[in-house]
Design a protein around this motif. Structure first.
Motif, PDB file in Angstrom:
ATOM      1  N   MET A   1       4.076   1.303   7.316  1.00 14.20           N
ATOM      2  CA  MET A   1       4.167   0.769   5.960  1.00 14.20           C
ATOM      3  C   MET A   1       2.901   1.024   5.142  1.00 14.20           C
ATOM      4  O   MET A   1       2.850   0.690   3.977  1.00 14.20           O
ATOM      5  CB  MET A   1       4.433  -0.741   6.019  1.00 14.20           C
ATOM      6  N   GLY A   2       1.871   1.594   5.771  1.00 12.10           N
ATOM      7  CA  GLY A   2       0.653   1.907   5.046  1.00 12.10           C
ATOM      8  C   GLY A   2      -0.399   0.818   5.084  1.00 12.10           C
ATOM      9  O   GLY A   2      -1.396   0.878   4.369  1.00 12.10           O
ATOM     10  N   PHE A   3      -0.216  -0.186   5.932  1.00 10.55           N
ATOM     11  CA  PHE A   3      -1.212  -1.233   6.089  1.00 10.55           C
ATOM     12  C   PHE A   3      -2.179  -0.821   7.184  1.00 10.55           C
ATOM     13  O   PHE A   3      -1.773  -0.212   8.171  1.00 10.55           O
ATOM     14  CB  PHE A   3      -0.557  -2.568   6.478  1.00 10.55           C
TER      15      PHE A   3
ATOM     16  N   CYS B   1       3.137  -1.810  10.824  1.00 11.95           N
ATOM     17  CA  CYS B   1       2.135  -1.939   9.761  1.00 11.95           C
ATOM     18  C   CYS B   1       1.582  -0.563   9.361  1.00 11.95           C
ATOM     19  O   CYS B   1       1.440  -0.268   8.172  1.00 11.95           O
ATOM     20  CB  CYS B   1       0.998  -2.866  10.198  1.00 11.95           C
ATOM     21  N   ALA B   2       1.291   0.267  10.337  1.00 10.65           N
ATOM     22  CA  ALA B   2       0.783   1.617  10.041  1.00 10.65           C
ATOM     23  C   ALA B   2       1.840   2.419   9.277  1.00 10.65           C
ATOM     24  O   ALA B   2       1.524   3.115   8.307  1.00 10.65           O
ATOM     25  CB  ALA B   2       0.385   2.331  11.325  1.00 10.65           C
TER      26      ALA B   2
ATOM     27  N   PRO C   1       0.783  -1.222   0.000  1.00 12.33           N
ATOM     28  CA  PRO C   1       0.000   0.000   0.000  1.00 12.33           C
ATOM     29  C   PRO C   1       0.821   1.281   0.000  1.00 12.33           C
ATOM     30  O   PRO C   1       0.443   2.249  -0.607  1.00 12.33           O
ATOM     31  CB  PRO C   1      -0.823  -0.073   1.282  1.00 12.33           C
ATOM     32  N   HIS C   2       1.959   1.267   0.657  1.00 11.27           N
ATOM     33  CA  HIS C   2       2.698   2.517   0.818  1.00 11.27           C
ATOM     34  C   HIS C   2       4.148   2.170   1.126  1.00 11.27           C
ATOM     35  O   HIS C   2       4.418   1.287   1.899  1.00 11.27           O
ATOM     36  CB  HIS C   2       2.085   3.315   1.970  1.00 11.27           C
ATOM     37  N   ARG C   3       5.044   2.866   0.507  1.00 11.79           N
ATOM     38  CA  ARG C   3       6.458   2.715   0.832  1.00 11.79           C
ATOM     39  C   ARG C   3       6.910   4.021   1.449  1.00 11.79           C
ATOM     40  O   ARG C   3       6.885   5.058   0.793  1.00 11.79           O
ATOM     41  CB  ARG C   3       7.306   2.413  -0.417  1.00 11.79           C
ATOM     42  N   PRO C   4       7.297   4.002   2.722  1.00 11.61           N
ATOM     43  CA  PRO C   4       7.731   5.231   3.382  1.00 11.61           C
ATOM     44  C   PRO C   4       8.938   5.841   2.681  1.00 11.61           C
ATOM     45  O   PRO C   4       9.747   5.136   2.099  1.00 11.61           O
ATOM     46  CB  PRO C   4       8.123   4.778   4.789  1.00 11.61           C
TER      47      PRO C   4
END
Length: 173
Positions: A136-138, A133-134, A8-11
């Motif tokens: 990383m966008g999960f 998880c947060a 979902p998201h890559r910091p």
């Protein structure tokens, strides 16, 4: 495209004071204060795949197997992280745990192995796992299924000691 590429998201990499804060463990390890981190952090020594220069990256130990002398770490910045790419290029390296150095070989875990590692980590460190998880966008649901889903997307690397744990400092023979 693999599932890991569709997380979902890559910091973004840290910059400014955050980068300095993330580099603080390197300075502490270099000053001989690695034992302050116990077995929770290790210092990965790796060689730049383009520059050939030596680099050091502090990483959280997600799992440790004392019998097999292996440490598992995660790439919170995904497969694009420089240390991760450098290990892909040159998997044999050295890690520092406390004030002990170990020659290791990197083994990149498949998504199903990552799911198991993350589920186990979440059982041992539920709040930290939810925060990861947060980050990383999960969605931080906190369920075993959600941790397994995240574990399939997060790149995990197992660092296997070449000849079991070495119990001497780097400068000694």
């Amino acid at each position: 495209m693999t599932h890991r590429d569709t997380a979902p998201h890559r910091p973004q990499s840290a910059a400014g004071w955050r980068r300095m804060a993330m580099r603080l463990p390197v300075m502490l390890f270099r000053a001989g204060l690695g034992p302050l981190f116990g077995k929770r952090l290790l210092l990965l020594h790796h060689t730049g795949r383009v520059s050939g220069l030596d680099h050091m990256t502090p990483l959280e130990v997600v799992a440790y197997d004392p019998t097999g002398a292996s440490w598992t770490v995660a790439s919170g910045f995904g497969p694009q992280a420089d240390w991760y790419q450098n290990l892909r290029h040159r998997p044999k390296t050295v890690i520092q745990v406390g004030n002990h150095y170990n020659a290791v070989t990197a083994r990149f875990l498949c998504p199903d192995e990552g799911a198991e590692v993350m589920a186990d980590y979440a059982r041992r460190h539920p709040r930290t796992a939810r925060r990861l998880c947060a980050f990383m966008g999960f969605p931080p649901k906190g369920t075993e299924a959600s941790f397994r889903e995240a574990g399939r997307a997060i790149p995990f690397v197992r660092l296997d000691a070449a000849h079991g744990p070495r119990r001497h400092n780097r400068g000694q023979a």
